[in-house]
Design an enzyme around this catalytic site. Structure first.
Site, short mmCIF file in Angstrom:
data_model
loop_
_atom_site.label_atom_id
_atom_site.label_comp_id
_atom_site.label_asym_id
_atom_site.label_seq_id
_atom_site.Cartn_x
_atom_site.Cartn_y
_atom_site.Cartn_z
N LYS A 22 1.02 -1.17 -0.05
CA LYS A 22 0.23 0.24 -0.07
C LYS A 22 1.04 1.24 0.02
CE LYS A 22 -1.62 1.53 3.98
NZ LYS A 22 -1.36 2.83 4.29
N ASN A 23 2.06 1.23 0.78
CA ASN A 23 2.56 2.52 0.92
C ASN A 23 3.63 2.67 -0.12
OD1 ASN A 23 1.13 3.14 3.21
ND2 ASN A 23 2.86 2.50 4.70
N CYS A 118 -4.35 12.73 12.59
CA CYS A 118 -5.15 11.59 12.59
C CYS A 118 -5.13 10.81 14.04
CB CYS A 118 -4.79 10.60 11.34
SG CYS A 118 -3.05 9.75 11.80
N ARG A 123 0.87 14.68 12.74
CA ARG A 123 1.29 14.42 11.20
C ARG A 123 1.57 15.75 10.67
NH1 ARG A 123 -0.78 9.18 9.92
NH2 ARG A 123 1.00 9.12 8.40
N ASP A 126 5.83 20.12 7.73
CA ASP A 126 6.90 21.06 7.73
C ASP A 126 7.89 20.76 6.98
OD1 ASP A 126 7.00 19.27 10.11
OD2 ASP A 126 8.87 20.41 10.47
N ASP A 306 4.95 0.59 11.85
CA ASP A 306 3.87 -0.01 11.29
C ASP A 306 3.45 -1.53 11.83
OD1 ASP A 306 3.63 1.74 8.11
OD2 ASP A 306 3.03 2.34 10.07
N ARG A 398 -8.45 -0.12 4.81
CA ARG A 398 -7.64 0.86 4.27
C ARG A 398 -6.22 0.00 3.79
NH1 ARG A 398 -6.31 5.55 7.68
NH2 ARG A 398 -5.29 5.99 5.91
C1 EPZ Z 1 4.64 6.81 6.12
O1 EPZ Z 1 3.79 8.08 6.69
C2 EPZ Z 1 3.28 5.64 5.92
N1 EPZ Z 1 2.15 5.96 5.17
C3 EPZ Z 1 2.85 5.30 7.49
O2 EPZ Z 1 2.24 4.10 7.29
C4 EPZ Z 1 4.20 5.02 8.27
O3 EPZ Z 1 3.86 4.69 9.35
C5 EPZ Z 1 5.25 6.02 8.31
O4 EPZ Z 1 5.65 6.50 6.84
C6 EPZ Z 1 6.60 5.88 8.92
O5 EPZ Z 1 6.98 4.76 8.41
C7 EPZ Z 1 2.32 6.20 3.91
O6 EPZ Z 1 3.60 5.71 3.26
C8 EPZ Z 1 1.21 6.37 3.11
P1 EPZ Z 1 6.42 10.02 8.09
P2 EPZ Z 1 4.26 9.44 6.63
O7 EPZ Z 1 6.59 11.46 7.40
O8 EPZ Z 1 4.95 9.73 5.61
C9 EPZ Z 1 7.06 13.31 11.48
C10 EPZ Z 1 0.22 2.90 7.78
O9 EPZ Z 1 0.00 2.45 8.85
N2 EPZ Z 1 6.98 14.63 10.57
O10 EPZ Z 1 7.87 9.44 7.97
O11 EPZ Z 1 3.17 10.38 6.89
C11 EPZ Z 1 5.76 13.08 11.86
O12 EPZ Z 1 4.97 13.49 12.74
C12 EPZ Z 1 0.86 4.42 7.83
O13 EPZ Z 1 0.59 2.32 6.66
C13 EPZ Z 1 7.32 15.81 10.75
O14 EPZ Z 1 7.43 16.01 11.95
O15 EPZ Z 1 5.23 9.55 7.86
C14 EPZ Z 1 6.07 11.66 12.43
O16 EPZ Z 1 6.46 11.62 13.62
C15 EPZ Z 1 0.64 5.02 9.45
N3 EPZ Z 1 6.93 16.75 9.76
C16 EPZ Z 1 7.37 11.16 11.71
O17 EPZ Z 1 7.85 12.37 11.20
C17 EPZ Z 1 6.81 16.45 8.44
O18 EPZ Z 1 6.99 17.25 7.65
C18 EPZ Z 1 7.02 10.05 10.64
O19 EPZ Z 1 6.32 10.42 9.79
C19 EPZ Z 1 6.65 15.03 8.26
C20 EPZ Z 1 6.82 14.05 9.17
#
Ligand code: EPZ
Length: 419
Positions: A22-23, A118, A123, A126, A306, A398
């Site tokens: 999915k990801n 969410c 999420r 920045d 995850d 999902r």
């Molecule tokens: C991706 O989400 C995945 N989703 C998530 O899978 C997964 O948990 C996550 O990566 C971490 O591996 C998809 O790929 C569609 P991140 P993403 O940006 O990209 C912080 C599932 O269950 N952050 O790596 O949103 C954020 O707050 C889903 O399949 C910032 O601070 O994750 C978090 O603490 C859930 N600023 C951390 O980084 C930003 O601009 C990880 O977020 C972006 C993120």
């Protein structure tokens, strides 16, 4: 509304086919915006999140055909006419924000509703916006929207404060047509990043270093059509491996990549699982999977966040005390109250959960609160004595294709009912 009903304490056997990731598929679908010719994604998982992002692209003006017989999705982004997609549609799924980078790269401007948080956390975006600004885009956030403008992006060095998966993907896609070279430092290293880079390269992009902390993108002027098959879903595979562990079963997974599963294999082996892989197939033997382990979730190649909830279900019946530390998201223990209702003994202290294994879980009414917490309840229900009824299963749909059909084929007493 639909529920999943499990009559637990069953042993599983046979084999289960793992779907595409999915990801991976979500950013790959977004990346089709960069190409004015038809792209075909083969073996796409027929999941709610995939349907949502396809609807967003259709709202932009893309021609999208989903074939759920042969699991292919064809996307032609030649005639994108709408630069302000429907808010309700976009807000259905946070990952819709992945269209920001490709729309900016192709059209030089875009307006998109902010994704919002969410259940698992705030999420923020920045890091996404920092990267787009560094490439030369003007970025404004007002009235709940993000507005970006930048007709000619210029390659540069961008250092991510955190190896964000989404930010790495958005910046990579935004940089594809930028003048010169872009280097993303402290980039996410997940297998899904490599998959997106491979898809972009199959369309003619020039990307190097995906899967390492430093990704280099040399700007090109156009991309051409591609037919692409995404990687298998390592989290779906890990979820079924946890099912084997909690039910003390032995069965085969078909469609796995051992390298992508390394942190999960390592932890489950520590728990006592015996895992034998042979190419894209893997035999998992959970009959001696009793040992407690400590887990700390980290960006790849660390243990994946995850898989945290699924492992908590497994460890809730281990012979001892386990400690799980969730370092990636601030609110990812939503499964705990539901597992507690089933008899688990779990204490939370901030981002740390202490799990004292119990001899028995008992079935009861529980509710899925998010995708992976829902999967954790299915895992617990398989081992619990009696009937477990899981409400709000749309969360599970999902990210898991045909979960009850796949488990029923493994011998579980499980069904889905509409109410
Ligand atoms: C991706 O989400 C995945 N989703 C998530 O899978 C997964 O948990 C996550 O990566 C971490 O591996 C998809 O790929 C569609 P991140 P993403 O940006 O990209 C912080 C599932 O269950 N952050 O790596 O949103 C954020 O707050 C889903 O399949 C910032 O601070 O994750 C978090 O603490 C859930 N600023 C951390 O980084 C930003 O601009 C990880 O977020 C972006 C993120």
């Amino acid at each position: 509304m639909e529920k999943i009903i499990i009559n637990g304490d069953t042993t599983l056997k046979g084999e289960v086919a793992i779907s595409s990731a999915k990801n991976s598929v979500l950013p790959i679908i977004a990346a089709c915006i960069l190409c004015a010719e038809e792209c075909v994604i083969e073996g796409a998982p027929m999941l709610e999140d995939v349907f949502v992002i396809c609807s967003v692209l259709q709202d932009l003006g893309c021609i999208v055909e989903i074939n759920n017989v042969n699991n292919t999705i064809s996307i032609n982004s030649k005639n994108i006419i709408n630069k302000e997609p429907n808010i309700e549609l976009v807000r259905k799924m946070r990952a819709s924000f992945l269209i920001m980078g490709p729309m900016l790269a192709r059209f030089g401007s875009f307006k998109l509703s902010m994704p919002g948080g969410c259940n698992i956390g705030n999420r923020p975006i920045d890091l996404h916006l920092k990267g787009l600004k560094a490439l030369g885009a003007k970025v404004d956030t007002e009235h709940g929207f993000v507005l970006v403008e930048g007709n000619k992006l210029t390659g540069c060095k961008i250092n991510l404060d955190f190896p964000s998966v989404g930010a790495t993907e958005n910046i990579m896609m935004a940089a594809v047509f930028a003048e010169g070279t872009t280097i993303i430092q402290n980039a996410a290293e997940e297998p899904e990043i490599i998959d997106l880079a491979n898809f972009l390269s199959s369309m003619g992009a020039k990307i190097f270093g995906a899967g390492t902390g430093s990704i280099t993108i040399h700007g090109v002027t156009t991309l051409h059509k591609s037919v692409y098959k995404p990687i298998f879903d390592r989290i779906e595979a890990g979820t079924y491996m946890a099912c084997a562990g909690i039910t003390k079963s032995k069965f085969k997974l078909i469609g796995v990549n051992e390298e992508h599963l390394r942190p999960i294999i390592s932890k489950l082996t520590e728990c006592g699982m015996i895992i034998e892989s042979n190419g894209e197939e893997m035999i998992v033997d959970g009959r001696e999977c009793y040992k407690p382990v400590d887990i700390k979730t980290l960006p790849y190649p660390g243990f994946p966040t995850d898989m945290q909830a699924q492992m908590m279900s497994l460890l809730s019946m281990s012979h001892g005390t386990s400690v799980i530390t969730e370092t990636v998201f601030e609110n990812r223990f939503m499964q705990v109250p539901e597992l507690t209702r089933m008899g688990a003994n779990i204490k939370i202290d901030g981002r740390v959960a202490i799990i004292d294994g119990v001899k028995k879980l008992t079935g009861c009414e529980v509710k899925a609160t998010d995708l992976r917490a829902g999967a954790a309840l299915v895992i617990a229900g398989l081992a619990a004595t009696g009937i477990t009824t899981i409400n709000d299963v749309y969360h599970i749909d999902r990210g898991y294709m045909n979960i009850e059909k796949k488990l029923k084929a493994l011998g579980a007493d499980i069904k889905r009912i509409k109410i």
